[in-house]
Design an enzyme around this catalytic site. Structure first.
Site, PDB file in Angstrom:
ATOM      1  N   ARG A 162       0.833  -1.222   0.000  1.00 52.94           N
ATOM      2  CA  ARG A 162       0.000   0.000   0.000  1.00 52.94           C
ATOM      3  C   ARG A 162       0.867   1.272   0.000  1.00 52.94           C
ATOM      4  NH1 ARG A 162      -3.045  -3.901  -0.541  1.00 52.94           N
ATOM      5  NH2 ARG A 162      -4.823  -4.363   0.811  1.00 52.94           N
ATOM      6  N   SER A 236     -10.644   0.011   3.573  1.00 53.96           N
ATOM      7  CA  SER A 236      -9.851  -0.161   4.797  1.00 53.96           C
ATOM      8  C   SER A 236      -9.297   1.193   5.234  1.00 53.96           C
ATOM      9  CB  SER A 236      -8.668  -1.098   4.546  1.00 53.96           C
ATOM     10  OG  SER A 236      -9.127  -2.310   4.021  1.00 53.96           O
ATOM     11  N   GLU A 332      -4.385   4.207   6.101  1.00 51.14           N
ATOM     12  CA  GLU A 332      -4.256   3.973   4.654  1.00 51.14           C
ATOM     13  C   GLU A 332      -4.928   5.112   3.880  1.00 51.14           C
ATOM     14  OE1 GLU A 332      -4.975  -0.106   3.214  1.00 51.14           O
ATOM     15  OE2 GLU A 332      -6.162   0.802   1.613  1.00 51.14           O
TER      16      GLU A 332
END
Ligand code: FAD
Ligand code: NAP
Length: 336
Positions: A162, A236, A332
């Site tokens: 990520r 998320s 994130e």
């Protein structure tokens, strides 16, 4: 090109939070981009794709530039591979569908991820054991300060879990305009994740095609994840933390059911959703900000939450996970 002042952004992010942009410009034509950049020189600029990974916590000063460049083309081909260049404003899932329909394999596990192609390299989107870097060849980007075009190779993007160089060294410095992927003409099926294997079994599929994988991933996601059209969210909120093997072994001694996935010899990934659930936050609601009832990693807007309500809740969760497990959750989602 489309320009509006004091533009309401509620319908431009999947969290569905009310906030305005001082100026909003939607760019449909690459040639206009350099021109627009020149006219904005020095003023605050925020780049918006599909808004599925952004939490807006204030009215945005300066310009929000919505990248709406479209087009998909094959730029090279061999017996084994095809190179596909896709403009940044195409929907990611449309690109995946385009590839699967033509029998080009590589991105099918990334079906049904919201957002645009231009944002995919930003956090190296991933799901079901595949990250976009697997097929990535290069991207083209415009440097905001100069208006110059630069090609980035895979190495220059420094992709990680990520992560990419665009979230660090080059944050807010480039506008991604197109991305090129290499796809396989021979299908390579990746069914590493339990949910995919279970769905193959349920559907009696023994020799899966990439179209089966796409259909299955799309169905699982529709079942498990909250639909932003019904309830605001950005997927998320936190990354799954990667901890040392020693720390993981200590935790496993006291929490037998902790889901751990080895990354390499020395590191282990922990499912952040499990940590948050253990802290009692799954389904928790504070005003209109909440944690989804089925997926503790997803923070939601029940209707009228402000960005700072969601942010505040995320900080509480982070503190709670740290106090209970000594693990620091990393965000994130991009906060504006
Ligand atoms: P935006 O939210 O518009 O922008 C994200 C960031 O990228 C911002 O910082 C923005 O400034 C920047 N940016 C956007 N476009 C450009 C550009 N052209 N040039 C430079 N910078 C740009 N993510 C995963 O990795 N895996 C998943 O499985 C996944 N599932 C999700 C499920 C749901 C229901 C939701 C809501 C989100 C999910 N996400 C997932 C997160 C999100 O979809 C991805 O991060 C996606 O790539 C964001 O794309 P976007 O166009 O919406 O980007
Ligand atoms: P899941 O399959 O229930 O798995 C829970 C977590 O365990 C995931 O986060 C996943 O890590 C990890 N995991 C499961 N099986 C694994 C394996 N075989 N090897 C390594 N790690 C494994 O997760 P889910 O919530 O239903 O999501 C399914 C996939 O979609 C996941 O890959 C997830 O990352 C992705 N997704 C991402 C977002 C987002 O916004 N980023 C939102 C929804 C779903 P990973 O997350 O590293 O895969």
């Amino acid at each position: 090109m489309y320009i509006e002042t004091n533009k309401q952004l509620k319908h431009y992010t999947t969290f569905g939070i009310e906030a305005t942009a001082e100026q909003f410009i939607a760019i449909h034509d690459g040639a206009q981009l350099a021109e627009v950049l020149q006219s904005l020189s020095g003023k605050p600029l925020s780049i918006l794709g599909g808004g599925s990974n952004i939490l807006v916590t204030r009215d945005i000063p300066g310009t929000v530039l919505h990248i709406a460049l479209i087009g998909i083309e094959i730029v090279a081909e061999t017996n084994e591979h095809v190179l596909v260049r896709c403009m940044a404003g195409e929907l990611w899932d449309d690109l995946v569908g385009w590839c699967v329909e033509r029998g080009y394999s590589g991105l099918e596990n990334l079906s049904a991820i919201p957002g645009t192609v231009g944002a995919a390299p930003m956090q190296n989107i991933g799901a079901y054991g595949v990250e976009q870097e697997k097929c990535f060849v290069e991207l083209s980007a415009l440097e905001i300060a100069t208006g110059n075009t630069k090609l980035f190779t895979k190495e220059e993007c420094v992709f990680g879990y990520r992560e990419s160089v665009f979230k660090h060294k080059y944050q807010y410095k480039f506008i991604i305009t197109s991305v090129t992927y290499r796809l396989n003409k021979q299908p390579i099926i990746n069914a590493e994740y339990k949910d995919i294997q279970q769905e193959f079994a349920t559907r009696n599929i023994t020799n899966p095609t990439i179209a089966d994988v796409r259909s299955i991933v799309t169905a699982i996601r529709a079942r498990k994840l909250p639909n932003p059209k019904e309830i605001g969210n950005a997927g998320s909120f936190f990354k799954n933390p990667v901890i040392s093997k020693e720390k993981a072994e200590q935790l496993a001694e006291v929490c037998e059911s902790i889901p751990l996935y080895p990354i390499d010899e020395h590191h282990v990934k922990v499912a952040a959703a499990w940590l948050i659930d253990q802290c009692g936050y799954k389904g928790y609601r504070q005003g209109d900000a909440g944690v989804h009832v089925n997926q503790a990693l997803v923070l939601v807007n029940y209707g009228n939450a402000q960005g700072h309500d969601i942010l505040e809740l995320s900080l509480q969760i982070k503190e709670s996970v740290f106090n209970q497990f000594g693990i620091t959750l990393e965000r994130e989602v991009n906060v504006w």
